[in-house]
Design an enzyme around this catalytic site. Structure first.
Site, PDB file in Angstrom:
ATOM      1  N   PHE A  83     -52.338   2.239  11.849  1.00  0.00           N
ATOM      2  CA  PHE A  83     -51.155   2.124  12.702  1.00  0.00           C
ATOM      3  C   PHE A  83     -50.979   0.687  13.171  1.00  0.00           C
ATOM      4  O   PHE A  83     -51.914   0.057  13.669  1.00  0.00           O
ATOM      5  CB  PHE A  83     -51.277   3.052  13.908  1.00  0.00           C
ATOM      6  CG  PHE A  83     -50.024   3.118  14.715  1.00  0.00           C
ATOM      7  CD1 PHE A  83     -48.980   3.921  14.309  1.00  0.00           C
ATOM      8  CD2 PHE A  83     -49.868   2.355  15.861  1.00  0.00           C
ATOM      9  CE1 PHE A  83     -47.804   3.980  15.045  1.00  0.00           C
ATOM     10  CE2 PHE A  83     -48.711   2.396  16.598  1.00  0.00           C
ATOM     11  CZ  PHE A  83     -47.665   3.218  16.193  1.00  0.00           C
TER      12      PHE A  83
ATOM     13  N   GLU B  83     -42.636   5.117  20.260  1.00  0.00           N
ATOM     14  CA  GLU B  83     -43.146   3.845  19.732  1.00  0.00           C
ATOM     15  C   GLU B  83     -42.870   2.732  20.741  1.00  0.00           C
ATOM     16  O   GLU B  83     -42.155   1.787  20.464  1.00  0.00           O
ATOM     17  CB  GLU B  83     -42.497   3.500  18.381  1.00  0.00           C
ATOM     18  CG  GLU B  83     -42.403   4.630  17.385  1.00  0.00           C
ATOM     19  CD  GLU B  83     -43.716   4.888  16.660  1.00  0.00           C
ATOM     20  OE1 GLU B  83     -44.636   4.061  16.778  1.00  0.00           O
ATOM     21  OE2 GLU B  83     -43.810   5.928  15.997  1.00  0.00           O
ATOM     22  N   SER B  84     -43.420   2.857  21.945  1.00  0.00           N
ATOM     23  CA  SER B  84     -43.392   1.816  22.991  1.00  0.00           C
ATOM     24  C   SER B  84     -42.353   2.070  24.079  1.00  0.00           C
ATOM     25  O   SER B  84     -42.335   3.146  24.646  1.00  0.00           O
ATOM     26  CB  SER B  84     -43.294   0.414  22.400  1.00  0.00           C
ATOM     27  OG  SER B  84     -44.435   0.132  21.620  1.00  0.00           O
TER      28      SER B  84
ATOM     29  N   CYS C  46     -43.386  -0.480  18.229  1.00  0.00           N
ATOM     30  CA  CYS C  46     -44.510  -0.819  17.353  1.00  0.00           C
ATOM     31  C   CYS C  46     -44.427  -0.005  16.064  1.00  0.00           C
ATOM     32  O   CYS C  46     -43.378   0.534  15.728  1.00  0.00           O
ATOM     33  CB  CYS C  46     -45.834  -0.587  18.080  1.00  0.00           C
ATOM     34  SG  CYS C  46     -46.029   1.089  18.722  1.00  0.00           S
TER      35      CYS C  46
ATOM     36  N   PHE D 124     -50.794  10.073  23.829  1.00  0.00           N
ATOM     37  CA  PHE D 124     -50.426  10.687  22.557  1.00  0.00           C
ATOM     38  C   PHE D 124     -51.604  11.464  21.986  1.00  0.00           C
ATOM     39  O   PHE D 124     -52.759  11.278  22.386  1.00  0.00           O
ATOM     40  CB  PHE D 124     -49.942   9.613  21.583  1.00  0.00           C
ATOM     41  CG  PHE D 124     -48.702   8.899  22.057  1.00  0.00           C
ATOM     42  CD1 PHE D 124     -47.447   9.402  21.773  1.00  0.00           C
ATOM     43  CD2 PHE D 124     -48.795   7.729  22.821  1.00  0.00           C
ATOM     44  CE1 PHE D 124     -46.294   8.757  22.221  1.00  0.00           C
ATOM     45  CE2 PHE D 124     -47.659   7.084  23.279  1.00  0.00           C
ATOM     46  CZ  PHE D 124     -46.401   7.595  22.979  1.00  0.00           C
TER      47      PHE D 124
ATOM     48  N   SER E   8     -49.237   4.914  26.374  1.00  0.00           N
ATOM     49  CA  SER E   8     -48.150   4.026  26.782  1.00  0.00           C
ATOM     50  C   SER E   8     -47.855   4.232  28.255  1.00  0.00           C
ATOM     51  O   SER E   8     -47.989   5.344  28.775  1.00  0.00           O
ATOM     52  CB  SER E   8     -46.871   4.307  25.975  1.00  0.00           C
ATOM     53  OG  SER E   8     -47.001   3.905  24.634  1.00  0.00           O
TER      54      SER E   8
ATOM     55  N   HIS F 123     -49.301  -0.728  26.109  1.00  0.00           N
ATOM     56  CA  HIS F 123     -49.372   0.160  24.948  1.00  0.00           C
ATOM     57  C   HIS F 123     -50.715  -0.045  24.264  1.00  0.00           C
ATOM     58  O   HIS F 123     -51.163  -1.184  24.096  1.00  0.00           O
ATOM     59  CB  HIS F 123     -48.212  -0.109  23.989  1.00  0.00           C
ATOM     60  CG  HIS F 123     -46.879   0.030  24.651  1.00  0.00           C
ATOM     61  ND1 HIS F 123     -46.322   1.250  24.932  1.00  0.00           N
ATOM     62  CD2 HIS F 123     -46.027  -0.895  25.152  1.00  0.00           C
ATOM     63  CE1 HIS F 123     -45.159   1.074  25.557  1.00  0.00           C
ATOM     64  NE2 HIS F 123     -44.965  -0.225  25.706  1.00  0.00           N
TER      65      HIS F 123
ATOM     66  N   GLU G 101     -57.647   2.944  17.592  1.00  0.00           N
ATOM     67  CA  GLU G 101     -58.411   3.284  16.396  1.00  0.00           C
ATOM     68  C   GLU G 101     -59.346   2.153  15.963  1.00  0.00           C
ATOM     69  O   GLU G 101     -58.994   0.982  15.993  1.00  0.00           O
ATOM     70  CB  GLU G 101     -57.475   3.635  15.227  1.00  0.00           C
ATOM     71  CG  GLU G 101     -56.706   4.935  15.421  1.00  0.00           C
ATOM     72  CD  GLU G 101     -55.338   4.707  16.023  1.00  0.00           C
ATOM     73  OE1 GLU G 101     -55.210   3.790  16.875  1.00  0.00           O
ATOM     74  OE2 GLU G 101     -54.392   5.421  15.657  1.00  0.00           O
TER      75      GLU G 101
END
Length: 372
Positions: A6, A65-66, A80, A245, A251, A264, A268
């Site tokens: 990601f 996504e942000s 992102c 998430f 976030s 954010h 991983e």
């Protein structure tokens, strides 16, 4: 999600508007843009709203996504992954025009992607991004500048900036891309701070993973992460809207009167990343101290191996701001690897610094920026 992992590094777009429409006179302006219209814009970008909050000054949306921030005359979108952020420009300009608002300025920034070859058009290269932005903006925004601010950490770590303004506040000249020392778009001077952190401490990164089938909503799990990690302490005055998430990632948007902040996290292993962004008003001689303290608090939360810091200043930097930042984070194990400064229309002066921790001097992860 890219095939490699990601992409945590965000693309950030800021649009400023002005106009004589009566809507503006009641203090709401672009905040009256219907959610259905915002949803269509975000659909073009390829993200959705997961949480929202507002106060007297602006509305803040946590996205899949942000983040998105909507002020009466300003919109900021930060996304992102493999989102197509720049595809928001044309519909946003169209919706604003219908409300009687017209663009005063545009600013686009991003770091170097960890997985550049996974990015879709128009984000396949900075050159392609600039061409797309310029074709999307009206010709009235004639004062434009695009620049890649380099780093000595590696050739793949740099700061990309494009800005456009509708006039040169100093003087008219033959240079089509004049440098401005402060923004004609801001009624008060301020710092916009953008921090990008990679190679997070493993123990810290693990706190942003959820337990399988924990039965919690994204909101409740997000609140737990905010408290557990110490994020709340970065700015204790902020009202926080957070979201976790599944199975990992986090976030948050913070609201402190008219100032926003946002964090954010992509935790991983192998491509961990966290970003922190906020605005600091320049009201007194302690402003530089505030910048240093915010940076120190963010570093203490995430303990990154590598960090980049971009500060946009609309009122002119204090002469000693960058050495004070260097000395402020040195006790935290960070060494300044590079520092550069440049001026941009509609953004003022941008200071870009990179840091590496003692536990990592190997450089920046990821490949070269493609297609430049």
């Amino acid at each position: 999600m890219s095939v490699s992992g990601f992409e945590g590094f965000e693309k950030r777009l800021e649009l400023h508007f002005s106009g004589d429409d009566p809507i503006r006179n009641i203090g709401m302006g672009l905040r009256l843009l219907e959610f259905e219209s915002l949803d269509k814009v975000l659909h073009a970008v390829q993200c959705t709203v997961v949480s929202a909050v507002g106060n007297h000054y602006f509305d803040a949306y946590v996205l899949s996504e942000s983040s998105l921030f909507v002020y009466p005359t300003k919109i900021i979108i930060k996304t992102c992954g493999t989102t197509q952020l720049l595809k928001s420009i044309r519909p946003l300009l169209s919706y604003a025009n219908r409300m009687g608002f017209y663009p005063d300025g545009c600013k686009y920034t991003r770091g170097s992607f960890i997985f550049p070859h996974s990015q879709p058009f128009p984000h396949t290269s900075f050159k392609e991004e600039v061409l797309y932005i310029e074709s999307s903006l009206p010709t009235s925004l004639a004062y434009r500048k695009a620049s890649i601010m380099p780093s000595k950490i590696s050739t793949s770590h740099s700061w990309h900036v494009f800005t456009a303004s509708n006039h040169d506040i100093h003087h008219q000249c033959h240079d089509p891309l004049p440098s401005l020392r402060y923004s004609p778009l801001s009624s008060s001077a301020s710092y916009t701070i953008e921090i990008c952190m990679t190679e997070l401490d493993e123990a810290v990164a693990q706190k942003f993973f959820r337990q399988p089938e924990d039965g919690k909503s994204g909101h409740s799990a997000g609140r737990e992460m905010t408290k557990m990690t110490g994020i709340q302490a970065i700015n204790q005055n902020a009202v926080i809207c957070d979201f976790a998430f599944d199975p990992c990632g986090y976030s948050m948007n913070g609201m402190d009167d008219d100032k926003y902040s946002t964090i954010h996290v992509t935790p991983e292993e192998g491509y961990s990343y966290a970003s922190f962004e906020c605005v600091v008003s320049m009201n007194d001689d302690r402003d530089d101290d505030d910048v240093v303290e915010l940076l120190k608090k963010a570093v203490q939360v995430f303990r990154p191996g590598t960090l980049s810091l971009a500060i946009s200043c609309t009122g002119g930097f204090h002469h000693d701001v960058w050495p004070r930042i260097v000395s402020g984070v040195k006790p935290l194990g960070l060494k300044c690897m590079s520092c550069t400064m440049d001026d941009f229309p509609a953004a003022g002066t941008v200071l870009f610094q990179t840091f590496s921790s003692r536990r990592n001097r190997a450089g920046w992860p990821g490949g070269q920026e493609g297609g430049r």
